[in-house]
Design a protein around this motif. Structure first.
Motif, PDB file in Angstrom:
ATOM      1  N   LEU A 198       0.850  -1.177   0.000  1.00 14.68           N
ATOM      2  CA  LEU A 198       0.000   0.000   0.000  1.00 14.68           C
ATOM      3  C   LEU A 198       0.897   1.242   0.000  1.00 14.68           C
ATOM      4  O   LEU A 198       2.073   1.171   0.390  1.00 14.68           O
ATOM      5  CB  LEU A 198      -0.912  -0.012   1.228  1.00 14.68           C
ATOM      6  CG  LEU A 198      -1.870  -1.210   1.326  1.00 14.68           C
ATOM      7  CD1 LEU A 198      -2.601  -1.196   2.667  1.00 14.68           C
ATOM      8  CD2 LEU A 198      -2.851  -1.218   0.176  1.00 14.68           C
ATOM      9  N   PRO A 199       0.388   2.398  -0.416  1.00 11.77           N
ATOM     10  CA  PRO A 199       1.245   3.583  -0.513  1.00 11.77           C
ATOM     11  C   PRO A 199       1.971   3.932   0.782  1.00 11.77           C
ATOM     12  O   PRO A 199       3.161   4.271   0.763  1.00 11.77           O
ATOM     13  CB  PRO A 199       0.262   4.691  -0.924  1.00 11.77           C
ATOM     14  CG  PRO A 199      -0.807   3.969  -1.684  1.00 11.77           C
ATOM     15  CD  PRO A 199      -0.952   2.644  -0.983  1.00 11.77           C
ATOM     16  N   ASP A 200       1.275   3.850   1.943  1.00 11.08           N
ATOM     17  CA  ASP A 200       1.937   4.205   3.195  1.00 11.08           C
ATOM     18  C   ASP A 200       3.011   3.180   3.568  1.00 11.08           C
ATOM     19  O   ASP A 200       4.040   3.532   4.169  1.00 11.08           O
ATOM     20  CB  ASP A 200       0.915   4.343   4.325  1.00 11.08           C
ATOM     21  CG  ASP A 200       0.129   3.066   4.585  1.00 11.08           C
ATOM     22  OD1 ASP A 200      -0.104   2.305   3.626  1.00 11.08           O
ATOM     23  OD2 ASP A 200      -0.257   2.831   5.746  1.00 11.08           O
ATOM     24  N   GLN A 201       2.811   1.917   3.193  1.00 10.96           N
ATOM     25  CA  GLN A 201       3.825   0.902   3.455  1.00 10.96           C
ATOM     26  C   GLN A 201       5.055   1.134   2.582  1.00 10.96           C
ATOM     27  O   GLN A 201       6.191   1.012   3.056  1.00 10.96           O
ATOM     28  CB  GLN A 201       3.251  -0.487   3.206  1.00 10.96           C
ATOM     29  CG  GLN A 201       2.145  -0.869   4.179  1.00 10.96           C
ATOM     30  CD  GLN A 201       1.395  -2.120   3.753  1.00 10.96           C
ATOM     31  OE1 GLN A 201       1.374  -2.490   2.576  1.00 10.96           O
ATOM     32  NE2 GLN A 201       0.767  -2.790   4.717  1.00 10.96           N
ATOM     33  N   ALA A 202       4.839   1.455   1.314  1.00 11.33           N
ATOM     34  CA  ALA A 202       5.963   1.738   0.420  1.00 11.33           C
ATOM     35  C   ALA A 202       6.770   2.924   0.931  1.00 11.33           C
ATOM     36  O   ALA A 202       8.006   2.921   0.885  1.00 11.33           O
ATOM     37  CB  ALA A 202       5.456   2.009  -0.989  1.00 11.33           C
ATOM     38  N   GLN A 203       6.084   3.938   1.453  1.00  8.12           N
ATOM     39  CA  GLN A 203       6.778   5.119   1.965  1.00  8.12           C
ATOM     40  C   GLN A 203       7.566   4.782   3.219  1.00  8.12           C
ATOM     41  O   GLN A 203       8.735   5.173   3.358  1.00  8.12           O
ATOM     42  CB  GLN A 203       5.771   6.230   2.257  1.00  8.12           C
ATOM     43  CG  GLN A 203       6.403   7.521   2.762  1.00  8.12           C
ATOM     44  CD  GLN A 203       5.389   8.624   2.966  1.00  8.12           C
ATOM     45  OE1 GLN A 203       4.176   8.388   2.940  1.00  8.12           O
ATOM     46  NE2 GLN A 203       5.852   9.844   3.175  1.00  8.12           N
ATOM     47  N   ALA A 204       6.951   4.046   4.152  1.00  7.48           N
ATOM     48  CA  ALA A 204       7.630   3.710   5.407  1.00  7.48           C
ATOM     49  C   ALA A 204       8.855   2.833   5.170  1.00  7.48           C
ATOM     50  O   ALA A 204       9.885   2.985   5.842  1.00  7.48           O
ATOM     51  CB  ALA A 204       6.655   3.012   6.358  1.00  7.48           C
ATOM     52  N   LEU A 205       8.769   1.910   4.210  1.00  4.13           N
ATOM     53  CA  LEU A 205       9.867   0.994   3.933  1.00  4.13           C
ATOM     54  C   LEU A 205      10.820   1.511   2.860  1.00  4.13           C
ATOM     55  O   LEU A 205      11.798   0.848   2.527  1.00  4.13           O
ATOM     56  CB  LEU A 205       9.310  -0.373   3.513  1.00  4.13           C
ATOM     57  CG  LEU A 205       8.507  -1.109   4.587  1.00  4.13           C
ATOM     58  CD1 LEU A 205       7.875  -2.367   4.012  1.00  4.13           C
ATOM     59  CD2 LEU A 205       9.374  -1.453   5.786  1.00  4.13           C
ATOM     60  N   ARG A 206      10.509   2.690   2.304  1.00  6.16           N
ATOM     61  CA  ARG A 206      11.341   3.325   1.269  1.00  6.16           C
ATOM     62  C   ARG A 206      11.497   2.420   0.048  1.00  6.16           C
ATOM     63  O   ARG A 206      12.598   2.215  -0.468  1.00  6.16           O
ATOM     64  CB  ARG A 206      12.712   3.710   1.839  1.00  6.16           C
ATOM     65  CG  ARG A 206      12.635   4.709   2.983  1.00  6.16           C
ATOM     66  CD  ARG A 206      13.992   5.003   3.571  1.00  6.16           C
ATOM     67  NE  ARG A 206      13.892   5.969   4.662  1.00  6.16           N
ATOM     68  CZ  ARG A 206      14.905   6.285   5.475  1.00  6.16           C
ATOM     69  NH1 ARG A 206      16.089   5.727   5.305  1.00  6.16           N
ATOM     70  NH2 ARG A 206      14.735   7.175   6.442  1.00  6.16           N
ATOM     71  N   LEU A 207      10.375   1.888  -0.409  1.00  7.61           N
ATOM     72  CA  LEU A 207      10.388   0.983  -1.550  1.00  7.61           C
ATOM     73  C   LEU A 207      10.260   1.767  -2.848  1.00  7.61           C
ATOM     74  O   LEU A 207       9.446   2.678  -2.959  1.00  7.61           O
ATOM     75  CB  LEU A 207       9.225  -0.019  -1.457  1.00  7.61           C
ATOM     76  CG  LEU A 207       9.212  -0.945  -0.245  1.00  7.61           C
ATOM     77  CD1 LEU A 207       7.985  -1.845  -0.302  1.00  7.61           C
ATOM     78  CD2 LEU A 207      10.476  -1.768  -0.184  1.00  7.61           C
ATOM     79  N   ALA A 208      11.072   1.401  -3.833  1.00  8.25           N
ATOM     80  CA  ALA A 208      10.940   1.985  -5.157  1.00  8.25           C
ATOM     81  C   ALA A 208       9.655   1.474  -5.811  1.00  8.25           C
ATOM     82  O   ALA A 208       9.111   0.424  -5.431  1.00  8.25           O
ATOM     83  CB  ALA A 208      12.149   1.629  -6.018  1.00  8.25           C
ATOM     84  N   GLU A 209       9.173   2.195  -6.789  1.00  7.64           N
ATOM     85  CA  GLU A 209       7.960   1.797  -7.502  1.00  7.64           C
ATOM     86  C   GLU A 209       8.139   0.416  -8.124  1.00  7.64           C
ATOM     87  O   GLU A 209       9.176   0.111  -8.720  1.00  7.64           O
ATOM     88  CB  GLU A 209       7.640   2.814  -8.594  1.00  7.64           C
ATOM     89  CG  GLU A 209       6.336   2.534  -9.322  1.00  7.64           C
ATOM     90  CD  GLU A 209       6.044   3.559 -10.406  1.00  7.64           C
ATOM     91  OE1 GLU A 209       5.093   3.347 -11.167  1.00  7.64           O
ATOM     92  OE2 GLU A 209       6.794   4.556 -10.483  1.00  7.64           O
TER      93      GLU A 209
END
Length: 246
Positions: A198-209
């Motif tokens: 999810l978008p907030d998970q990608a942000q928290a984990l610093r995941l690239a698209e």
């Protein structure tokens, strides 16, 4: 006349680089053409190039190194991180993770009351909607280079007739010691799958698209396989493997 390639341009870029990595045109460990060069070659913008590179990152074929560029990776190369899974009991009686990583909570986890959703109620063998204590934590290690989201669920029904009817139980892993002190013999089962964040998970984990998550559910079990608690881990899935001792 050859058929026209109707695939999106980012997919064409991903296919071109994938073929080059697999046939050795772009050897493992060597830099790929720059975003600027690929944009010029395919007549696209740099964001389109990045979209194609994201596809390859998700499949483990490229690695972006800050300040140096994007490098080819062999599909047979080892990930940068291998994390043994499991829980062991230390000589002082504490329960610790098998990987030995010392995690730090970005903020102290606070217990909140939630109602068990259907999927988790099934794993915990409790009625859907039963109240639970829930803890959420963003955890980091290795000076922030390693990150994970960790959630602990403890059903209220597990705590009936214990001191935790009057006080809040601790989150895992301290929860394991608390359950053992209540007389439970503990063992664990884990369920692992991948999914997109999810978008907030990608942000928290610093995941690239385009990079997926490893989603781990760990059930703490007591006597007669009775579920006592559940943990949920979200881990970056691009350069990590999990190992289990069987």
């Amino acid at each position: 006349m050859p058929p026209k390639n109707t695939q999106p341009r980012y997919r064409q870029i991903a296919d071109y680089l994938r073929e080059g990595i697999l046939n050795g045109t772009f050897p493992a460990g060597q830099p790929l053409p720059s975003e600027e060069a690929l944009a010029k070659q395919f007549g696209v913008t740099r964001p389109t190039v990045r979209q194609g590179l994201s596809e390859l990152r998700a499949s483990g074929l490229v690695e972006a190194i800050m300040g140096r560029g994007t490098f080819a990776r062999s599909p047979h190369s080892r990930p940068s991180f291998t994390r043994p899974r499991g829980v062991r009991r230390a000589s002082d009686g504490r329960y610790v993770e098998a990987d030995g990583i010392r995690w730090t909570n970005a903020e102290p986890p606070v217990a909140t009351r939630t109602d068990a959703p259907l999927a988790l109620a099934d794993l915990l063998r409790i009625p859907p909607g039963e109240p639970m204590f829930t803890y959420d934590a963003l955890q980091t290690a290795d000076q922030g280079n390693l990150r994970q989201l960790h959630r602990t669920y403890v059903p209220f029904s597990v705590l009936v007739n214990t001191k935790y009817e009057e006080q809040v139980p601790p989150p895992a892993p301290e929860l394991y010691t608390a359950l053992a002190e209540l007389g439970h013999e503990l063992h664990f089962t884990e369920y692992i799958r991948t999914r997109m964040p999810l978008p907030d998970q990608a942000q928290a984990l610093r995941l690239a698209e385009g990079v997926p998550l490893l989603h781990v559910l760990r059930v703490t079990l007591g006597e007669a396989e009775k579920p006592l608690a559940l943990e949920e881990f979200h881990l970056p899935g691009d350069d990590l493997e999990l190992s289990f001792r069987l």
